[in-house]
Design a protein around this motif. Structure first.
Motif, PDB file in Angstrom:
ATOM      1  N   TYR A  44       0.862  -1.180   0.000  1.00 48.85           N
ATOM      2  CA  TYR A  44       0.000   0.000   0.000  1.00 48.85           C
ATOM      3  C   TYR A  44       0.900   1.232   0.000  1.00 48.85           C
ATOM      4  CZ  TYR A  44      -3.478  -3.423   1.430  1.00 48.85           C
ATOM      5  OH  TYR A  44      -4.291  -4.528   1.486  1.00 48.85           O
ATOM      6  N   TRP A  45       0.454   2.277  -0.688  1.00 49.45           N
ATOM      7  CA  TRP A  45       1.289   3.467  -0.720  1.00 49.45           C
ATOM      8  C   TRP A  45       0.455   4.724  -0.842  1.00 49.45           C
ATOM      9  CZ3 TRP A  45       3.558   6.490  -5.056  1.00 49.45           C
ATOM     10  CH2 TRP A  45       2.775   6.422  -6.214  1.00 49.45           C
ATOM     11  N   GLN A  46       1.089   5.834  -0.482  1.00 48.20           N
ATOM     12  CA  GLN A  46       0.473   7.156  -0.546  1.00 48.20           C
ATOM     13  C   GLN A  46       1.524   8.111  -1.090  1.00 48.20           C
ATOM     14  OE1 GLN A  46      -0.534   8.858   3.267  1.00 48.20           O
ATOM     15  NE2 GLN A  46      -2.229  10.042   2.422  1.00 48.20           N
ATOM     16  N   ASN A  47       1.277   8.673  -2.271  1.00 54.29           N
ATOM     17  CA  ASN A  47       2.287   9.500  -2.937  1.00 54.29           C
ATOM     18  C   ASN A  47       2.487  10.834  -2.229  1.00 54.29           C
ATOM     19  OD1 ASN A  47       4.203  10.279  -4.756  1.00 54.29           O
ATOM     20  ND2 ASN A  47       2.843  10.453  -6.501  1.00 54.29           N
ATOM     21  N   SER A  48       1.448  11.381  -1.651  1.00 56.55           N
ATOM     22  CA  SER A  48       1.550  12.600  -0.852  1.00 56.55           C
ATOM     23  C   SER A  48       0.423  12.582   0.172  1.00 56.55           C
ATOM     24  CB  SER A  48       1.454  13.850  -1.735  1.00 56.55           C
ATOM     25  OG  SER A  48       0.112  14.090  -2.121  1.00 56.55           O
ATOM     26  N   ARG A  49       0.504  13.477   1.125  1.00 55.46           N
ATOM     27  CA  ARG A  49      -0.510  13.496   2.183  1.00 55.46           C
ATOM     28  C   ARG A  49      -1.885  13.891   1.660  1.00 55.46           C
ATOM     29  NH1 ARG A  49       1.658  18.779   5.554  1.00 55.46           N
ATOM     30  NH2 ARG A  49       1.923  20.165   3.755  1.00 55.46           N
ATOM     31  N   TYR A  50      -1.922  14.436   0.442  1.00 57.98           N
ATOM     32  CA  TYR A  50      -3.196  14.830  -0.153  1.00 57.98           C
ATOM     33  C   TYR A  50      -3.838  13.688  -0.942  1.00 57.98           C
ATOM     34  CZ  TYR A  50      -1.175  19.370   0.938  1.00 57.98           C
ATOM     35  OH  TYR A  50      -0.591  20.430   1.586  1.00 57.98           O
ATOM     36  N   ASP A  51      -3.096  12.596  -1.136  1.00 54.98           N
ATOM     37  CA  ASP A  51      -3.618  11.456  -1.893  1.00 54.98           C
ATOM     38  C   ASP A  51      -4.159  10.389  -0.952  1.00 54.98           C
ATOM     39  OD1 ASP A  51      -2.777  12.675  -4.229  1.00 54.98           O
ATOM     40  OD2 ASP A  51      -0.833  11.655  -4.221  1.00 54.98           O
ATOM     41  N   ASN A  52      -5.051   9.565  -1.478  1.00 50.72           N
ATOM     42  CA  ASN A  52      -5.543   8.424  -0.721  1.00 50.72           C
ATOM     43  C   ASN A  52      -4.514   7.302  -0.749  1.00 50.72           C
ATOM     44  OD1 ASN A  52      -8.063   9.650  -0.167  1.00 50.72           O
ATOM     45  ND2 ASN A  52      -8.851   9.009  -2.171  1.00 50.72           N
ATOM     46  N   THR A  53      -4.513   6.474   0.297  1.00 51.87           N
ATOM     47  CA  THR A  53      -3.660   5.292   0.318  1.00 51.87           C
ATOM     48  C   THR A  53      -4.269   4.237  -0.595  1.00 51.87           C
ATOM     49  OG1 THR A  53      -2.972   5.757   2.586  1.00 51.87           O
ATOM     50  CG2 THR A  53      -2.622   3.516   1.769  1.00 51.87           C
ATOM     51  N   THR A  54      -3.468   3.704  -1.515  1.00 50.21           N
ATOM     52  CA  THR A  54      -3.979   2.731  -2.477  1.00 50.21           C
ATOM     53  C   THR A  54      -3.092   1.491  -2.492  1.00 50.21           C
ATOM     54  OG1 THR A  54      -2.711   3.759  -4.278  1.00 50.21           O
ATOM     55  CG2 THR A  54      -4.983   4.502  -3.958  1.00 50.21           C
ATOM     56  N   GLU A  55      -3.689   0.374  -2.903  1.00 46.66           N
ATOM     57  CA  GLU A  55      -2.935  -0.869  -3.023  1.00 46.66           C
ATOM     58  C   GLU A  55      -2.295  -0.954  -4.404  1.00 46.66           C
ATOM     59  OE1 GLU A  55      -3.467  -5.752  -2.744  1.00 46.66           O
ATOM     60  OE2 GLU A  55      -5.194  -4.427  -2.424  1.00 46.66           O
ATOM     61  N   CYS A  56      -1.195  -1.677  -4.475  1.00 50.83           N
ATOM     62  CA  CYS A  56      -0.521  -1.915  -5.749  1.00 50.83           C
ATOM     63  C   CYS A  56      -1.503  -2.513  -6.758  1.00 50.83           C
ATOM     64  CB  CYS A  56       0.648  -2.868  -5.528  1.00 50.83           C
ATOM     65  SG  CYS A  56       1.424  -3.446  -7.048  1.00 50.83           S
ATOM     66  N   GLU A  57      -1.456  -2.019  -7.992  1.00 51.37           N
ATOM     67  CA  GLU A  57      -2.351  -2.515  -9.037  1.00 51.37           C
ATOM     68  C   GLU A  57      -1.702  -3.576  -9.918  1.00 51.37           C
ATOM     69  OE1 GLU A  57      -3.713   0.828 -11.249  1.00 51.37           O
ATOM     70  OE2 GLU A  57      -4.968   1.607  -9.621  1.00 51.37           O
ATOM     71  N   LEU A  58      -0.368  -3.656  -9.904  1.00 55.72           N
ATOM     72  CA  LEU A  58       0.324  -4.603 -10.780  1.00 55.72           C
ATOM     73  C   LEU A  58       1.478  -5.250 -10.009  1.00 55.72           C
ATOM     74  CD1 LEU A  58       0.469  -5.759 -13.648  1.00 55.72           C
ATOM     75  CD2 LEU A  58       1.995  -3.875 -14.262  1.00 55.72           C
ATOM     76  N   TYR A  59       1.196  -6.401  -9.399  1.00 58.88           N
ATOM     77  CA  TYR A  59       2.204  -7.090  -8.590  1.00 58.88           C
ATOM     78  C   TYR A  59       3.186  -7.871  -9.462  1.00 58.88           C
ATOM     79  CZ  TYR A  59      -0.164  -6.168  -4.140  1.00 58.88           C
ATOM     80  OH  TYR A  59      -0.706  -5.562  -3.031  1.00 58.88           O
ATOM     81  N   ILE A  60       4.421  -7.966  -8.978  1.00 55.84           N
ATOM     82  CA  ILE A  60       5.434  -8.856  -9.541  1.00 55.84           C
ATOM     83  C   ILE A  60       5.422 -10.121  -8.690  1.00 55.84           C
ATOM     84  CG2 ILE A  60       7.886  -9.138 -10.085  1.00 55.84           C
ATOM     85  CD1 ILE A  60       8.077  -6.037 -10.025  1.00 55.84           C
ATOM     86  N   LYS A  61       5.292 -11.291  -9.317  1.00 54.58           N
ATOM     87  CA  LYS A  61       5.137 -12.543  -8.576  1.00 54.58           C
ATOM     88  C   LYS A  61       6.321 -13.475  -8.810  1.00 54.58           C
ATOM     89  CE  LYS A  61       0.065 -12.373  -8.864  1.00 54.58           C
ATOM     90  NZ  LYS A  61      -0.200 -12.303  -7.404  1.00 54.58           N
ATOM     91  N   ASP A  62       6.596 -14.344  -7.819  1.00 57.39           N
ATOM     92  CA  ASP A  62       7.627 -15.362  -8.000  1.00 57.39           C
ATOM     93  C   ASP A  62       6.998 -16.628  -8.573  1.00 57.39           C
ATOM     94  OD1 ASP A  62       6.317 -16.648  -5.917  1.00 57.39           O
ATOM     95  OD2 ASP A  62       7.900 -16.278  -4.435  1.00 57.39           O
ATOM     96  N   GLU A  63       7.800 -17.707  -8.658  1.00 57.77           N
ATOM     97  CA  GLU A  63       7.311 -18.940  -9.283  1.00 57.77           C
ATOM     98  C   GLU A  63       6.188 -19.607  -8.494  1.00 57.77           C
ATOM     99  OE1 GLU A  63      10.868 -19.821  -6.675  1.00 57.77           O
ATOM    100  OE2 GLU A  63      10.327 -18.358  -8.222  1.00 57.77           O
ATOM    101  N   ASN A  64       6.028 -19.215  -7.219  1.00 53.95           N
ATOM    102  CA  ASN A  64       4.964 -19.786  -6.388  1.00 53.95           C
ATOM    103  C   ASN A  64       3.725 -18.897  -6.316  1.00 53.95           C
ATOM    104  OD1 ASN A  64       6.564 -22.085  -5.607  1.00 53.95           O
ATOM    105  ND2 ASN A  64       7.697 -20.732  -4.208  1.00 53.95           N
ATOM    106  N   GLY A  65       3.717 -17.828  -7.104  1.00 55.84           N
ATOM    107  CA  GLY A  65       2.572 -16.928  -7.096  1.00 55.84           C
ATOM    108  C   GLY A  65       2.583 -15.931  -5.957  1.00 55.84           C
ATOM    109  N   ARG A  66       3.694 -15.857  -5.223  1.00 58.08           N
ATOM    110  CA  ARG A  66       3.796 -14.924  -4.104  1.00 58.08           C
ATOM    111  C   ARG A  66       4.184 -13.540  -4.625  1.00 58.08           C
ATOM    112  NH1 ARG A  66       7.482 -17.367  -1.598  1.00 58.08           N
ATOM    113  NH2 ARG A  66       6.158 -18.618  -0.230  1.00 58.08           N
ATOM    114  N   ASN A  67       3.552 -12.502  -4.107  1.00 63.13           N
ATOM    115  CA  ASN A  67       3.894 -11.132  -4.496  1.00 63.13           C
ATOM    116  C   ASN A  67       5.262 -10.760  -3.938  1.00 63.13           C
ATOM    117  OD1 ASN A  67       1.335 -10.958  -5.643  1.00 63.13           O
ATOM    118  ND2 ASN A  67       0.433 -10.034  -3.814  1.00 63.13           N
TER     119      ASN A  67
END
Length: 201
Positions: A20-43
């Motif tokens: 989860y991240w927030q680019n500035s204090r004026y932005d909402n906290t959002t979850e990652c939209e495009l995860y990088i996964k390993d061979e087991n499907g783990r983010n």
């Protein structure tokens, strides 16, 4: 922009991670939209697109979940401009005088959304020529803020030269680390070239 992490040493095998991240204090906290996964499907990372860099720190948190135990989260505030890797200068052009040794090198600063001033950048120019398939020692030239051109005096007007450039921040909110090298640019003469030409690769 990419953000990556490693699985905790004692984390159970079924642990899954979420960023989860927030680019500035004026932005909402959002979850990652495009995860990088390993061979087991783990983010194991996140790819961010169209990120705008602000003057204040961005907030990142990686949280984990497991059926077997509680997972300690990790969070950090980061000033994005400090970790930004600059693209090379653009529109690199070289013009050489036919008789004199002078060659004028011109370029434009890297395009970034949080600084549009030439004085914020410094440059490194690397120039060499080839003799019998062996490259000469490199001429390294440093230029500082507000300058977008340099006059290079060729040691030999009959040689073909190879130039590349990179940029770094010299002031303002621009990363002081050197960025990517540009593609090589050829200029000058060779036996097979009767006149001065410019060939971006």
């Amino acid at each position: 922009m990419n953000c990556t992490w490693q699985r905790g040493r004692g984390a159970p095998g079924d642990t899954q991670y979420f960023l989860y991240w927030q680019n500035s204090r004026y932005d909402n906290t959002t979850e990652c939209e495009l995860y990088i996964k390993d061979e087991n499907g783990r983010n194991i990372g996140c790819r961010f697109q169209n990120v705008k860099i602000h003057t204040e720190k961005a907030y990142f948190m990686v949280n984990g979940s497991s059926k077997d135990s509680l997972i300690q989260f990790y969070d950090e505030y980061i000033q994005l401009y400090k970790i930004e890797k600059l693209m090379p200068p653009s529109n690199i052009a070289v013009h050489c005088e036919e008789i004199k040794n002078d060659c004028i090198i011109q370029w434009q600063r890297p395009q970034i959304n949080h600084s549009n001033k030439d004085k914020c950048f410094r440059y490194e120019i690397s120039i060499k020529y080839k003799v019998r398939r062996i490259f000469s020692p490199t001429f390294n030239i440093n230029r500082y803020g507000g300058v977008n051109s340099h006059t290079f005096q060729r040691p030999n007007t009959r040689k073909k030269y190879y130039l590349k450039m990179r940029a770094a921040g010299s002031a303002c909110l621009v990363s002081p680390a050197w960025g990517e090298w540009s593609a090589p640019v050829e200029f000058g003469k060779s036996k097979s070239m009767p006149s001065d030409t410019l060939h971006p690769e």
